[in-house]
Design a protein around this motif. Structure first.
Motif, PDB file in Angstrom:
ATOM      1  N   TYR A  34       6.519   5.021  -6.626  1.00 26.63           N
ATOM      2  CA  TYR A  34       5.530   4.055  -7.078  1.00 26.63           C
ATOM      3  C   TYR A  34       4.179   4.727  -7.215  1.00 26.63           C
ATOM      4  N   ARG A  35       3.358   4.173  -8.094  1.00 27.54           N
ATOM      5  CA  ARG A  35       1.990   4.624  -8.271  1.00 27.54           C
ATOM      6  C   ARG A  35       1.087   3.408  -8.188  1.00 27.54           C
ATOM      7  N   VAL A  36       0.065   3.528  -7.362  1.00 28.78           N
ATOM      8  CA  VAL A  36      -0.886   2.441  -7.198  1.00 28.78           C
ATOM      9  C   VAL A  36      -2.255   2.979  -7.583  1.00 28.78           C
ATOM     10  N   LYS A  37      -2.906   2.319  -8.539  1.00 27.55           N
ATOM     11  CA  LYS A  37      -4.253   2.731  -8.933  1.00 27.55           C
ATOM     12  C   LYS A  37      -5.246   2.127  -7.953  1.00 27.55           C
ATOM     13  N   ASN A  38      -6.017   2.995  -7.319  1.00 25.31           N
ATOM     14  CA  ASN A  38      -7.012   2.559  -6.349  1.00 25.31           C
ATOM     15  C   ASN A  38      -8.302   2.155  -7.049  1.00 25.31           C
ATOM     16  N   GLY A  39      -9.136   1.437  -6.330  1.00 20.26           N
ATOM     17  CA  GLY A  39     -10.409   0.971  -6.876  1.00 20.26           C
ATOM     18  C   GLY A  39     -11.299   2.084  -7.378  1.00 20.26           C
ATOM     19  N   ASP A  40     -11.201   3.266  -6.783  1.00 22.93           N
ATOM     20  CA  ASP A  40     -12.042   4.395  -7.196  1.00 22.93           C
ATOM     21  C   ASP A  40     -11.445   5.187  -8.354  1.00 22.93           C
ATOM     22  N   GLY A  41     -10.307   4.715  -8.900  1.00 17.43           N
ATOM     23  CA  GLY A  41      -9.673   5.386 -10.027  1.00 17.43           C
ATOM     24  C   GLY A  41      -8.603   6.393  -9.620  1.00 17.43           C
ATOM     25  N   SER A  42      -8.529   6.714  -8.342  1.00 19.39           N
ATOM     26  CA  SER A  42      -7.497   7.642  -7.886  1.00 19.39           C
ATOM     27  C   SER A  42      -6.150   6.922  -7.839  1.00 19.39           C
ATOM     28  N   ILE A  43      -5.103   7.689  -7.633  1.00 13.42           N
ATOM     29  CA  ILE A  43      -3.753   7.128  -7.594  1.00 13.42           C
ATOM     30  C   ILE A  43      -3.139   7.413  -6.235  1.00 13.42           C
ATOM     31  N   ARG A  45       2.611  -1.546  -4.540  1.00  6.70           N
ATOM     32  CA  ARG A  45       1.353  -2.021  -3.957  1.00  6.70           C
ATOM     33  C   ARG A  45       1.210  -1.505  -2.536  1.00  6.70           C
ATOM     34  N   VAL A  46      -0.054  -1.322  -2.147  1.00 11.00           N
ATOM     35  CA  VAL A  46      -0.339  -0.905  -0.778  1.00 11.00           C
ATOM     36  C   VAL A  46      -0.280  -2.147   0.098  1.00 11.00           C
ATOM     37  N   VAL A  47       0.475  -2.067   1.179  1.00 12.69           N
ATOM     38  CA  VAL A  47       0.614  -3.205   2.093  1.00 12.69           C
ATOM     39  C   VAL A  47      -0.073  -2.875   3.414  1.00 12.69           C
ATOM     40  N   SER A  48      -0.327  -3.904   4.196  1.00  9.09           N
ATOM     41  CA  SER A  48      -0.933  -3.705   5.512  1.00  9.09           C
ATOM     42  C   SER A  48       0.067  -3.017   6.432  1.00  9.09           C
ATOM     43  N   ASP A  49      -0.455  -2.464   7.519  1.00 13.20           N
ATOM     44  CA  ASP A  49       0.434  -1.835   8.498  1.00 13.20           C
ATOM     45  C   ASP A  49       1.442  -2.854   9.027  1.00 13.20           C
ATOM     46  N   GLU A  50       0.965  -4.070   9.263  1.00 13.55           N
ATOM     47  CA  GLU A  50       1.862  -5.126   9.767  1.00 13.55           C
ATOM     48  C   GLU A  50       2.979  -5.418   8.773  1.00 13.55           C
ATOM     49  N   GLU A  51       2.642  -5.520   7.475  1.00 16.83           N
ATOM     50  CA  GLU A  51       3.674  -5.760   6.454  1.00 16.83           C
ATOM     51  C   GLU A  51       4.656  -4.591   6.403  1.00 16.83           C
ATOM     52  N   ALA A  52       4.145  -3.371   6.534  1.00 13.35           N
ATOM     53  CA  ALA A  52       5.014  -2.194   6.501  1.00 13.35           C
ATOM     54  C   ALA A  52       5.994  -2.213   7.660  1.00 13.35           C
ATOM     55  N   ILE A  53       5.505  -2.573   8.837  1.00 18.12           N
ATOM     56  CA  ILE A  53       6.383  -2.639  10.017  1.00 18.12           C
ATOM     57  C   ILE A  53       7.435  -3.724   9.833  1.00 18.12           C
ATOM     58  N   GLN A  54       7.020  -4.877   9.316  1.00 19.42           N
ATOM     59  CA  GLN A  54       7.984  -5.951   9.059  1.00 19.42           C
ATOM     60  C   GLN A  54       9.040  -5.498   8.053  1.00 19.42           C
ATOM     61  N   HIS A  55       8.614  -4.795   7.021  1.00 22.68           N
ATOM     62  CA  HIS A  55       9.548  -4.287   6.015  1.00 22.68           C
ATOM     63  C   HIS A  55      10.538  -3.307   6.666  1.00 22.68           C
ATOM     64  N   TYR A  56      10.034  -2.432   7.511  1.00 19.86           N
ATOM     65  CA  TYR A  56      10.892  -1.483   8.220  1.00 19.86           C
ATOM     66  C   TYR A  56      11.900  -2.227   9.096  1.00 19.86           C
TER      67      TYR A  56
END
Length: 172
Positions: free
Chosen positions: A7-16, A40-51
């Motif tokens: 996946y590629r997520v475009k950040n607010g500063d234009g970086s990926i 999409r970038v998820v919160s640490d809590e969402e990442a743990i739930q996904h795991y």
């Protein structure tokens, strides 16, 4: 999980961002889990739930330091891949009069059929939509070695490989 860019997520500063991770302690070690999920970038809590729901992870390590070292190397690997892709738009090989191009872009199926390696640049296109590899043969009467030498001189930014029966070019 696969270690390549998914996946590629475009950040607010234009970086990926392609990979962002956290590690958590579990029975048996420190597990590295992704925090870029489905584009999409998820919160640490969402990442743990996904795991916890899926078990998706990049590996379990003996210590937090080993997990961090792995995560840093994974980040660096993605950065190098993005850098190569960035240069891919510069893939405009110079040739010589009379040469014959024998191969450029191939579908993965065609690449397998001709015995190409799985990660071949022949199966990739740059951001401009052009093939990222080219095979060619010299004009009649020119040796393959001389042809490869000329192409190396004309294309110092490219990998030029004399394959014996053709010359292969791809991004460095």
């Amino acid at each position: 999980m696969p270690l390549g860019i998914k996946y590629r997520v475009k950040n607010g500063d234009g970086s990926i961002s392609t990979v962002r991770t956290i590690s958590i302690g579990v029975d048996g070690g420190e597990v590295v889990i992704p925090t870029v999920l489905k584009g999409r970038v998820v919160s640490d809590e969402e990442a743990i739930q996904h795991y916890e729901r899926t078990g998706a992870n990049f590996g379990t390590f003996a210590t937090p330091e080993e997990a961090t070292a792995f995560a840093e190397e994974l980040h660096n690997r993605h950065a190098r891949e993005l850098e190569r892709e960035g240069r891919s738009s510069d893939f405009a090989p110079k040739g010589i009069e009379g040469e014959r191009i024998t191969s450029s872009y191939r579908t993965p199926e065609r690449n397998r059929a001709v015995g190409g390696v799985a990660n071949s640049y022949h199966t990739r296109k740059g951001s401009d939509g052009r093939a990222l590899a080219r095979d060619s043969v010299p004009p009649p009467g020119m040796s393959m070695a001389r042809y490869a030498e000329i192409l190396r001189q004309q294309n110092p930014h490219l990998e030029v490989i004399n394959e014996g029966d053709h010359v292969h070019m791809e991004p460095r």
